[in-house]
Scaffold this motif. Sequence first.
Motif, PDB file in Angstrom:
ATOM      1  N   SER A 142       4.464 -54.809  -1.606  1.00  0.00           N
ATOM      2  CA  SER A 142       5.020 -54.144  -2.778  1.00  0.00           C
ATOM      3  C   SER A 142       6.401 -53.598  -2.457  1.00  0.00           C
ATOM      4  O   SER A 142       6.594 -52.975  -1.414  1.00  0.00           O
ATOM      5  CB  SER A 142       4.103 -52.993  -3.214  1.00  0.00           C
ATOM      6  N   GLU A 143       7.340 -53.867  -3.340  1.00  0.00           N
ATOM      7  CA  GLU A 143       8.654 -53.240  -3.252  1.00  0.00           C
ATOM      8  C   GLU A 143       8.615 -52.016  -4.149  1.00  0.00           C
ATOM      9  O   GLU A 143       7.850 -51.964  -5.109  1.00  0.00           O
ATOM     10  CB  GLU A 143       9.740 -54.207  -3.710  1.00  0.00           C
ATOM     11  N   GLU A 144       9.460 -51.040  -3.841  1.00  0.00           N
ATOM     12  CA  GLU A 144       9.405 -49.783  -4.590  1.00  0.00           C
ATOM     13  C   GLU A 144      10.818 -49.254  -4.806  1.00  0.00           C
ATOM     14  O   GLU A 144      11.700 -49.443  -3.969  1.00  0.00           O
ATOM     15  CB  GLU A 144       8.559 -48.778  -3.819  1.00  0.00           C
ATOM     16  N   ILE A 145      11.004 -48.592  -5.922  1.00  0.00           N
ATOM     17  CA  ILE A 145      12.284 -47.971  -6.262  1.00  0.00           C
ATOM     18  C   ILE A 145      12.020 -46.562  -6.768  1.00  0.00           C
ATOM     19  O   ILE A 145      11.115 -46.352  -7.584  1.00  0.00           O
ATOM     20  CB  ILE A 145      13.034 -48.766  -7.354  1.00  0.00           C
ATOM     21  N   PHE A 146      12.792 -45.605  -6.274  1.00  0.00           N
ATOM     22  CA  PHE A 146      12.800 -44.247  -6.826  1.00  0.00           C
ATOM     23  C   PHE A 146      14.122 -44.061  -7.549  1.00  0.00           C
ATOM     24  O   PHE A 146      15.176 -44.409  -7.016  1.00  0.00           O
ATOM     25  CB  PHE A 146      12.721 -43.174  -5.730  1.00  0.00           C
ATOM     26  N   VAL A 147      14.060 -43.482  -8.744  1.00  0.00           N
ATOM     27  CA  VAL A 147      15.250 -43.076  -9.478  1.00  0.00           C
ATOM     28  C   VAL A 147      15.148 -41.567  -9.654  1.00  0.00           C
ATOM     29  O   VAL A 147      14.242 -41.084 -10.344  1.00  0.00           O
ATOM     30  CB  VAL A 147      15.342 -43.769 -10.859  1.00  0.00           C
ATOM     31  N   ILE A 148      16.043 -40.842  -9.012  1.00  0.00           N
ATOM     32  CA  ILE A 148      16.006 -39.378  -9.075  1.00  0.00           C
ATOM     33  C   ILE A 148      16.651 -38.948 -10.388  1.00  0.00           C
ATOM     34  O   ILE A 148      17.829 -39.226 -10.628  1.00  0.00           O
ATOM     35  CB  ILE A 148      16.725 -38.735  -7.866  1.00  0.00           C
ATOM     36  N   LEU A 149      15.870 -38.291 -11.234  1.00  0.00           N
ATOM     37  CA  LEU A 149      16.354 -37.866 -12.552  1.00  0.00           C
ATOM     38  C   LEU A 149      16.912 -36.447 -12.544  1.00  0.00           C
ATOM     39  O   LEU A 149      17.923 -36.171 -13.194  1.00  0.00           O
ATOM     40  CB  LEU A 149      15.213 -37.946 -13.580  1.00  0.00           C
ATOM     41  N   GLU A 150      16.216 -35.546 -11.861  1.00  0.00           N
ATOM     42  CA  GLU A 150      16.619 -34.136 -11.820  1.00  0.00           C
ATOM     43  C   GLU A 150      16.321 -33.569 -10.442  1.00  0.00           C
ATOM     44  O   GLU A 150      15.341 -33.939  -9.805  1.00  0.00           O
ATOM     45  CB  GLU A 150      15.832 -33.299 -12.850  1.00  0.00           C
ATOM     46  N   GLY A 151      17.155 -32.646 -10.004  1.00  0.00           N
ATOM     47  CA  GLY A 151      16.894 -31.927  -8.765  1.00  0.00           C
ATOM     48  C   GLY A 151      17.318 -32.691  -7.527  1.00  0.00           C
ATOM     49  O   GLY A 151      18.033 -33.699  -7.590  1.00  0.00           O
ATOM     50  N   THR A 152      16.842 -32.203  -6.389  1.00  0.00           N
ATOM     51  CA  THR A 152      17.132 -32.810  -5.094  1.00  0.00           C
ATOM     52  C   THR A 152      15.839 -32.860  -4.286  1.00  0.00           C
ATOM     53  O   THR A 152      14.864 -32.187  -4.610  1.00  0.00           O
ATOM     54  CB  THR A 152      18.166 -31.982  -4.293  1.00  0.00           C
ATOM     55  N   ALA A 153      15.868 -33.667  -3.245  1.00  0.00           N
ATOM     56  CA  ALA A 153      14.742 -33.755  -2.316  1.00  0.00           C
ATOM     57  C   ALA A 153      15.272 -34.301  -1.000  1.00  0.00           C
ATOM     58  O   ALA A 153      16.392 -34.816  -0.929  1.00  0.00           O
ATOM     59  CB  ALA A 153      13.639 -34.657  -2.863  1.00  0.00           C
ATOM     60  N   LYS A 154      14.461 -34.202   0.031  1.00  0.00           N
ATOM     61  CA  LYS A 154      14.756 -34.833   1.304  1.00  0.00           C
ATOM     62  C   LYS A 154      13.945 -36.122   1.356  1.00  0.00           C
ATOM     63  O   LYS A 154      12.766 -36.147   1.017  1.00  0.00           O
ATOM     64  CB  LYS A 154      14.365 -33.940   2.487  1.00  0.00           C
ATOM     65  N   LEU A 155      14.599 -37.192   1.770  1.00  0.00           N
ATOM     66  CA  LEU A 155      13.965 -38.503   1.896  1.00  0.00           C
ATOM     67  C   LEU A 155      13.853 -38.858   3.361  1.00  0.00           C
ATOM     68  O   LEU A 155      14.846 -38.864   4.090  1.00  0.00           O
ATOM     69  CB  LEU A 155      14.802 -39.566   1.175  1.00  0.00           C
ATOM     70  N   ARG A 156      12.638 -39.151   3.797  1.00  0.00           N
ATOM     71  CA  ARG A 156      12.401 -39.598   5.173  1.00  0.00           C
ATOM     72  C   ARG A 156      12.212 -41.107   5.167  1.00  0.00           C
ATOM     73  O   ARG A 156      11.401 -41.647   4.411  1.00  0.00           O
ATOM     74  CB  ARG A 156      11.161 -38.905   5.725  1.00  0.00           C
ATOM     75  N   THR A 157      12.970 -41.801   6.009  1.00  0.00           N
ATOM     76  CA  THR A 157      12.862 -43.246   6.195  1.00  0.00           C
ATOM     77  C   THR A 157      12.959 -43.527   7.696  1.00  0.00           C
ATOM     78  O   THR A 157      13.200 -42.606   8.478  1.00  0.00           O
ATOM     79  CB  THR A 157      13.997 -43.998   5.457  1.00  0.00           C
ATOM     80  N   PRO A 158      12.827 -44.781   8.120  1.00  0.00           N
ATOM     81  CA  PRO A 158      12.989 -45.082   9.544  1.00  0.00           C
ATOM     82  C   PRO A 158      14.380 -44.694  10.084  1.00  0.00           C
ATOM     83  O   PRO A 158      14.539 -44.494  11.280  1.00  0.00           O
ATOM     84  CB  PRO A 158      12.780 -46.592   9.621  1.00  0.00           C
ATOM     85  N   GLU A 159      15.366 -44.560   9.211  1.00  0.00           N
ATOM     86  CA  GLU A 159      16.714 -44.172   9.636  1.00  0.00           C
ATOM     87  C   GLU A 159      16.862 -42.674   9.819  1.00  0.00           C
ATOM     88  O   GLU A 159      17.885 -42.209  10.301  1.00  0.00           O
ATOM     89  CB  GLU A 159      17.760 -44.657   8.615  1.00  0.00           C
ATOM     90  N   GLY A 160      15.879 -41.894   9.390  1.00  0.00           N
ATOM     91  CA  GLY A 160      15.959 -40.445   9.514  1.00  0.00           C
ATOM     92  C   GLY A 160      15.717 -39.750   8.187  1.00  0.00           C
ATOM     93  O   GLY A 160      15.117 -40.307   7.272  1.00  0.00           O
ATOM     94  N   ILE A 161      16.226 -38.526   8.090  1.00  0.00           N
ATOM     95  CA  ILE A 161      16.036 -37.707   6.885  1.00  0.00           C
ATOM     96  C   ILE A 161      17.394 -37.461   6.248  1.00  0.00           C
ATOM     97  O   ILE A 161      18.359 -37.109   6.931  1.00  0.00           O
ATOM     98  CB  ILE A 161      15.351 -36.370   7.246  1.00  0.00           C
ATOM     99  N   GLN A 162      17.447 -37.660   4.925  1.00  0.00           N
ATOM    100  CA  GLN A 162      18.685 -37.423   4.193  1.00  0.00           C
ATOM    101  C   GLN A 162      18.368 -36.815   2.827  1.00  0.00           C
ATOM    102  O   GLN A 162      17.251 -36.929   2.339  1.00  0.00           O
ATOM    103  CB  GLN A 162      19.475 -38.715   4.037  1.00  0.00           C
ATOM    104  N   GLU A 163      19.350 -36.195   2.227  1.00  0.00           N
ATOM    105  CA  GLU A 163      19.150 -35.606   0.904  1.00  0.00           C
ATOM    106  C   GLU A 163      19.401 -36.651  -0.172  1.00  0.00           C
ATOM    107  O   GLU A 163      20.312 -37.466  -0.066  1.00  0.00           O
ATOM    108  CB  GLU A 163      20.093 -34.421   0.695  1.00  0.00           C
TER     109      GLU A 163
END
Length: 159
Positions: free
Chosen positions: A61-82
Motif C-alpha cells: 500500500s502506498e500512502e499520502i498525508f495531506v496536512i490541513l491544519e496545525g503542525t506535527a512531527k513526522l518520523r521516517t527512516p531519514e529521521g524526525i522533521q516538522e
Amino acid sequence: MAKIFNDDNTEFYKKEREVSEYSWSSIADINERVESKNLKFNIRILEPGKYSYPYHSHRNSEEIFVILEGTAKLRTPEGIQEVRAGDVIFFEMGPNGAHQLKNNGREPCKYVDIRTDLGMDVCDYPDSGKVNILPDFELYEKDTKVDYFHGETNIKDIW
C-alpha cells in the motif's frame, strides 16, 4: 457521483486505544460512504501529545498525508522533521516508507490519510518486530519466522 466531505457534513469520533498515547479522531465510516475500489481515506485529527499509529511501513500500500491544519512531527527512516498545513507527504511501499506522526504542538493537527487498497496488505513495525496482516488484523512477531517447509516433512503419513 462526487462525494464532498467537510466540517459541515461530517462528524468526527474519537478513536481510543489500549495505549492512550495512540488516539485520534476521524470521520465515522467514511470509506463505506464512497464506492472506491482501490483507495481508502480518512480525515483525522491528532490532538497535542498524541501519536497517529506505531511506527510502521506497508508492503502492499502506498500512502499520502495531506496536512490541513496545525503542525506535527513526522518520523521516517531519514529521521524526525516538522510538517505543517499545506504539506503533502508520500510514503512508498516497503521499509523506506515507514512513518509515524506525533503532535508536539499546542493545537490539533488535522490531516487527510489516503492509501491504496489492493485487498491485502502487510504492515511491518520496526520498533516492536511485529507483522500485521490486513485487513484481518492478524499480528505476529517476526522472531517466530520459520522455514517454508517447517512442519511439512510428514506428508507421506497424511497420504
